[in-house]
Design an enzyme around this catalytic site. Sequence first.
Site, PDB file in Angstrom:
ATOM      1  N   ASP A 283       0.871  -1.173   0.000  1.00  0.00           N
ATOM      2  CA  ASP A 283       0.000   0.000   0.000  1.00  0.00           C
ATOM      3  C   ASP A 283       0.914   1.230   0.000  1.00  0.00           C
ATOM      4  O   ASP A 283       2.143   1.134   0.128  1.00  0.00           O
ATOM      5  CB  ASP A 283      -0.968  -0.001   1.183  1.00  0.00           C
ATOM      6  CG  ASP A 283      -2.190   0.900   0.886  1.00  0.00           C
ATOM      7  OD1 ASP A 283      -2.119   1.712  -0.060  1.00  0.00           O
ATOM      8  OD2 ASP A 283      -3.204   0.796   1.602  1.00  0.00           O
TER       9      ASP A 283
HETATM   10  C1  NOJ Z   1      -3.912   4.082   0.065  1.00  0.00           C
HETATM   11  C2  NOJ Z   1      -5.097   3.192   0.143  1.00  0.00           C
HETATM   12  O1  NOJ Z   1      -5.100   2.470   1.355  1.00  0.00           O
HETATM   13  C3  NOJ Z   1      -5.204   2.206  -1.011  1.00  0.00           C
HETATM   14  O2  NOJ Z   1      -6.412   1.522  -0.928  1.00  0.00           O
HETATM   15  C4  NOJ Z   1      -5.068   2.942  -2.304  1.00  0.00           C
HETATM   16  O3  NOJ Z   1      -5.235   2.047  -3.378  1.00  0.00           O
HETATM   17  C5  NOJ Z   1      -3.722   3.617  -2.332  1.00  0.00           C
HETATM   18  N1  NOJ Z   1      -3.669   4.600  -1.256  1.00  0.00           N
HETATM   19  C6  NOJ Z   1      -3.439   4.307  -3.665  1.00  0.00           C
HETATM   20  O4  NOJ Z   1      -4.180   5.432  -3.799  1.00  0.00           O
END
Ligand code: NOJ
Length: 744
Positions: A283
């Site tokens: 993530d």
């Molecule tokens: C953080 C989020 O937790 C995730 O779900 C997302 O895909 C990413 N940022 C990218 O934006």
Amino acid sequence: MKKVYLLSAILVAASALAQKQSTAWRVDSVLELMTLEEKVGQMNQYNGFWNATGPAPVGGDAATKYQHLRNGWVGSVLNVQGVEEVRAMQRVAVEETRLGIPLIFGCDVIHGYKTLSPVPLAEAASWDLAAIEKSARNAAEEATAYGLNWTFAPMVDISRDPRWGRIMEGAGEDPFLGSRIAEARVHGFQGSALNDPLSMAACAKHFAGYGFSEAGRDYNTVDVSDYTLYNVIYPPFQAAKKAGVATFMNSFNTLNGIPATGNQALASVLKEDWGFEGVLVSDWGSIGEMQAHGYAENLTQATQQAATARCDMDMESLAYVQYLAALVREGEISESIVDDAVRRVLKLKFDLGLMDDPYRYCKRPGSWEPTTSPWSADAQDLAEKSAVLLKNNGILPLTKKQAIALVGPMVQEKNSPLGNWRVSSDDNTALSLYEGMVQVRGEKRMAVASGPVFLKGPISFPFEAEINTTDTAGLHSVVDAARNAEIAILALGEHGFHSGEARSRMSLHLPGVQEHMIREVLKVQEHVVLVLYAGRPMILPEDITEQVDAILLAWQPGTMGGPAIANLLMGKRSPSGRLPVTFPRTEGQIPLYYGAFNTGRPGPSDAVFWSHYGDGPNTPAYPFGYGLTYSTVTYAATQAKQMGDSIAVTALVKNEGKVAVDEVVQLYARDHHSSVGVQPVRRLIGFQRVTLKPGEERMVSFSVTADLLSVTTSEGERLFEPGTFSFWVAPHSAAGTSASLDWK
Ligand code: NOJ
């Protein structure tokens, strides 16, 4: 020289001869040309320099990233918007790097690109898998026209805590419903083939446990039992894997003490036990965050931990690009780990057709008005199917003749209904409830007032949406309109920017001065209908729910929410949505979910010694699966009969009313004893959405196999044990009659 390599790498791998070879052969033919740095580059993903969806990375400014791109040290980018930008960046990757390997373009296409469906939790309330699949398909069709080929969806995290703002992005509390929806969304995004230029790679996230953050606070600790992990959290991920999802994403949280991003046990469940062959991406910044977790002493160690836990791609930690090659050279990490990751990334690029044509997603640029786009009718259909009628004493549907007051902060909102998880859509592009009512009903005898200011300032993705909690100026316009009408329709709830990532809340009551507003309206108007906008279960005080005539939960219904909700209010269609998550009476009951264990003291009893609260009931305000229609559907007693290897469970359902309705018939089971451990008092194992004409009777039947009744052990084995089971064919999780039998 560049061209020579371009020819040798891409053209050879893409040649007619090569195309006859297996993808594995083509992947290897590229891999063997790569330097260690170029390999690590394929494991590096950068935010697209100008549009951030998370905290700004520490270090690594745009110039450095651009240079890295040219060096061939970037495998994928996220948040690049529009064909021109995609083409420009792809050109650098293809023409200016030594090997010319194209980039994959990722983005959070969560419930639409510019044409937005209801938020995912709302979509789940439709229990309509075909419509949910179509919604994901539509999102892919629109997003791919903007050059994108990888969405970070579906989020398949089960959650039982409505304080957690991200509950809006999932399918609710139940692993069975969540698994079916995970499959539908993967099929929708990916279509029948990844190399169809209308398909995009999907991403099952967040692996794993993110929905169980303690106290519902985003990014918080997750500590769960093996039972919960294997039987509640994992199933939708496994379902997504079986549906062929191309990628997985790690989660931010620790899972039982180890950050998910550096968690080797999780990696081995995913990659060995389940045989996942796709890409596992971190993530945003989650490799770097292992330092704050107290797991890594520095970013080098975090790199080592993440790579060892076989995280194939680093999203915005700038960790792999700085430290991974050195760790390999020093012998701290085997190059085979890097090779395995790069093979996965390259395979995805081949599967998407990018190695054959890096610009294939740039060839049908288009732009559509969200409210008239080719996908808007489906978005409206799903908004209609998602809304849940929580109460109706007969006042709904409305008639055109009634004088109504359409009041409250959501009446004219064109932004909030879009939710907050819409990186690419434009502000204020939803049709408001007012606009919908004008379309469906006409403007006559309709007074409109929004009332007190709802938010104190502008809303934006990275900052808190600040609520007005004191200023009641403007309330009189609402009260006056309500007084002078025959019925007051109050459109209120939480703002779209009150749920979503990092938007946890302690209080689930209507924010601001809204409860006061309802009570003031109730003083002057006997007939009140609430239209509730929300991205999560909300708490409505009992004095309010008792006095109002009807409550229609609209959720954050997306671009076409206005006409959709108007159609339901005016009876063009009956509400049919069912709650995919329990609505508690008070925050003190959380976590509250239907699939709980019985405890040793289920009660009730006269003395205090049973599992209960001294100051309120155990039961929810509205149970999982609940939702009314404009008719009455009755259920005859559940019947269960063993038929060889399966059990036939049936019930006769009848539409007793005067309008056609879609009824979501639900099948629950209970396994009375299990050697694995105690089992929930009820578990959803099937459902059917059936259309019933007025007066129509239908025998609804389910075939229950042993697998549906199995439990997963902490070794990951599915175990079925014959014994006593009960079944309910029911309109929701707290209703129905049961039939029990001994499976021999
Ligand atoms: C953080 C989020 O937790 C995730 O779900 C997302 O895909 C990413 N940022 C990218 O934006």
